[in-house]
Design an enzyme around this catalytic site. Sequence first.
Site, PDB file in Angstrom:
ATOM      1  N   SER A 117       2.710   0.417  -5.628  1.00  0.00           N
ATOM      2  CA  SER A 117       2.436   0.811  -4.260  1.00  0.00           C
ATOM      3  C   SER A 117       3.213  -0.067  -3.294  1.00  0.00           C
ATOM      4  O   SER A 117       3.179  -1.287  -3.386  1.00  0.00           O
ATOM      5  CB  SER A 117       0.937   0.681  -3.981  1.00  0.00           C
ATOM      6  N   ALA A 118       3.917   0.554  -2.354  1.00  0.00           N
ATOM      7  CA  ALA A 118       4.650  -0.218  -1.350  1.00  0.00           C
ATOM      8  C   ALA A 118       3.690  -1.077  -0.545  1.00  0.00           C
ATOM      9  O   ALA A 118       4.045  -2.165  -0.089  1.00  0.00           O
ATOM     10  CB  ALA A 118       5.422   0.725  -0.425  1.00  0.00           C
ATOM     11  N   CYS A 119       2.477  -0.593  -0.381  1.00  0.00           N
ATOM     12  CA  CYS A 119       1.490  -1.316   0.433  1.00  0.00           C
ATOM     13  C   CYS A 119       1.071  -2.629  -0.204  1.00  0.00           C
ATOM     14  O   CYS A 119       0.469  -3.465   0.459  1.00  0.00           O
ATOM     15  CB  CYS A 119       0.266  -0.455   0.677  1.00  0.00           C
ATOM     16  N   THR A 120       1.339  -2.813  -1.482  1.00  0.00           N
ATOM     17  CA  THR A 120       0.940  -4.067  -2.113  1.00  0.00           C
ATOM     18  C   THR A 120       2.150  -4.895  -2.507  1.00  0.00           C
ATOM     19  O   THR A 120       2.046  -5.881  -3.222  1.00  0.00           O
ATOM     20  CB  THR A 120       0.051  -3.807  -3.345  1.00  0.00           C
TER      21      THR A 120
END
Lengths: 384, 384
Positions: free
Chosen positions: B320-323
């Site tokens: 995930s890009a968010c992590t």
Amino acid sequence: MPYMDYAAGCPIDERVVEAMVPYFKEPGNPSSVHSVGLKARNAVEEARQKVAELINANADEVIFTSGATESNNLAIIGYAMRNASKGKHIVTTAIEHISIINVCKYLQKNGFEVTYIPVDRYGIVSVDSIEEAIRDDTILVSVQHASSEIGTIQEIERIGEVVKSKNAAFHVDATASLGKIEVDVEKMNADLVTLSSNDIYGPRGVGGLYIRKGVKIQPIMLGGGQEFGLRGGTENVAGIVGFGKAAEIAKQEWRSEAERLAKMRDKMIDGILKAVEESYLNGHPEKRLPNNIAVRFNYVEGESILLSLDMEDIQASTGSACTSKTLQPSHVLMALGLKHEEAHGSVLFTLGRYSKEEDVDYVLEKLPGIVERLRMMSPLYRRR
Amino acid sequence: MPYMDYAAGCPIDERVVEAMVPYFKEPGNPSSVHSVGLKARNAVEEARQKVAELINANADEVIFTSGATESNNLAIIGYAMRNASKGKHIVTTAIEHISIINVCKYLQKNGFEVTYIPVDRYGIVSVDSIEEAIRDDTILVSVQHASSEIGTIQEIERIGEVVKSKNAAFHVDATASLGKIEVDVEKMNADLVTLSSNDIYGPRGVGGLYIRKGVKIQPIMLGGGQEFGLRGGTENVAGIVGFGKAAEIAKQEWRSEAERLAKMRDKMIDGILKAVEESYLNGHPEKRLPNNIAVRFNYVEGESILLSLDMEDIQASTGSACTSKTLQPSHVLMALGLKHEEAHGSVLFTLGRYSKEEDVDYVLEKLPGIVERLRMMSPLYRRR
């Protein structure tokens, strides 16, 4: 169409749209570890720089949000929750935007105490009354820079000095002032400043919050640590690029734009007050946003005037669009000490980048007749 | 450029941009009491109808937010805070998006108890384990429909039945599934469903939350009572129009698009597993999003592969890009029971609307050599 409701919503500047369009095709996520992600990240950082320059801040003191309402929520809830151990008292004014008022009410339900400073008949909050209201347990003072609804500009620099001297944090809602008058976070001594994109002809769904270096807030939206860990959620890259472009344009043009608008504003205020008997200005006659014409007419309902104006293709407002859902008179107008019927007789015209002098002439031609006709139907007017 | 990171970000569909462009010039605020405001209001309501139709809901059960992260925050914090008097226990899984995990941690610090259900090696959460975890004081169960990171699709309808039979509310994060597989709020028995605009080729900065009629939540963003009083802030009209158009297109095209993507996905998975020794699939082999190719390679770092791929103009992700901001291995991959080094050797390719079979061929041509070259430099590989 003489649209005179810029305080409710602005069109996006054509130059801003042009800046955004290439990013609609760009799939990059600024958090991604590849060249397409890097391109998005660079675009966001360039926009951050431009927004920072407009308010005399450093780029790493600006975060992007989904709009002014989120920024107001984040500033006040985020600061209060993070700094509650220092005290639980907040000072604000009676004429803040509904989002601030509602956030303060929410905090009051959750153990905080809030003092709402009254304003004078022009909407000015006195610097002394702010000073007197600040207690040892006051952690935050929130005062709007200017009112979109009555146009009044506060003595924000003097208030900032007082707040600083009392060691409280200072939040300024600059939604209505940004791009219209000077917004300088240093001169204001501000710690937190709410910034709106659409109000400076940028896209909606984007806003900003200035957070002075060293000021600690808690996020209200939890996610993947975006925006220095203060606002979760994938960055709205195209929107942020648009906000950046709007800020760049505002920096270049606000002074000349303000001058142009102020002339039209004055012509319109003078014209209305002369042409319509028993009409009055709301807000301060001089300390006033250059685009704001807030007037009231005895014996008529503002909403009836709006509908009649709309039939002549003129758009105006009775106050803040955000509070139009309630039938209550505006809390801002009531805070000026107006009677219910005076508040209900108020009409707000706000000019903007695409307003022309012909628009003013057209309104001055149509408005007196509309008020006259509505008054003729009003039993109050006939019985006067 | 074979962009294969659609899970991180999608370009906006050209048809969506076309639908949005006219609204950039429209200044109307949906709350305004005039014809220009009405036009904006109608546009928002039309978009709401389109989004509702995509998920088999009624229009008044959909509200607009600033994105999937806000929707996840609003669904879980908003439901928990509003219904805390009924109980303070929440059930979720170990593989939710970071925004859900962080929201749950926040609630744990604020008096709630959260049970994180583990998953099997394919990322499947067993229906029985959900059933067993629900207690008398469980008010909410939150399970993602599918994982963007490993592709696994949950047995969401059976989970929904169980949650309903236990009288808890059911939140489904449909960010990764919307537009790729069927999302039907009735079949899922869902009370709250998170919807993303950009993941269906709509603009960023917009999302949706389905809220079943009768389900009560508390807003997290306070303002002027917009979105049925559940989300303050002026509506991002152009963005919402774009989301609506994207939903309309998704409804018409998702089945054929899923079929096309699944063929490419299968070709790519087979090709990689055959061409690269000691390569493995992450996630479930059949219960899998049609666009998801999640693989891992022993003896190499996923991030090194990404950088090498990027030099060949191929964009992929490690998860995930968010992590991506953390150096920790992905919590999703660890939940599958992978070792640290296995998690770190993972690479995620996600296909989308503009992916072509040539892109797959190109990756299959380049990837094995990249892995081979990196392995040659790895002491672990030589010592094996």
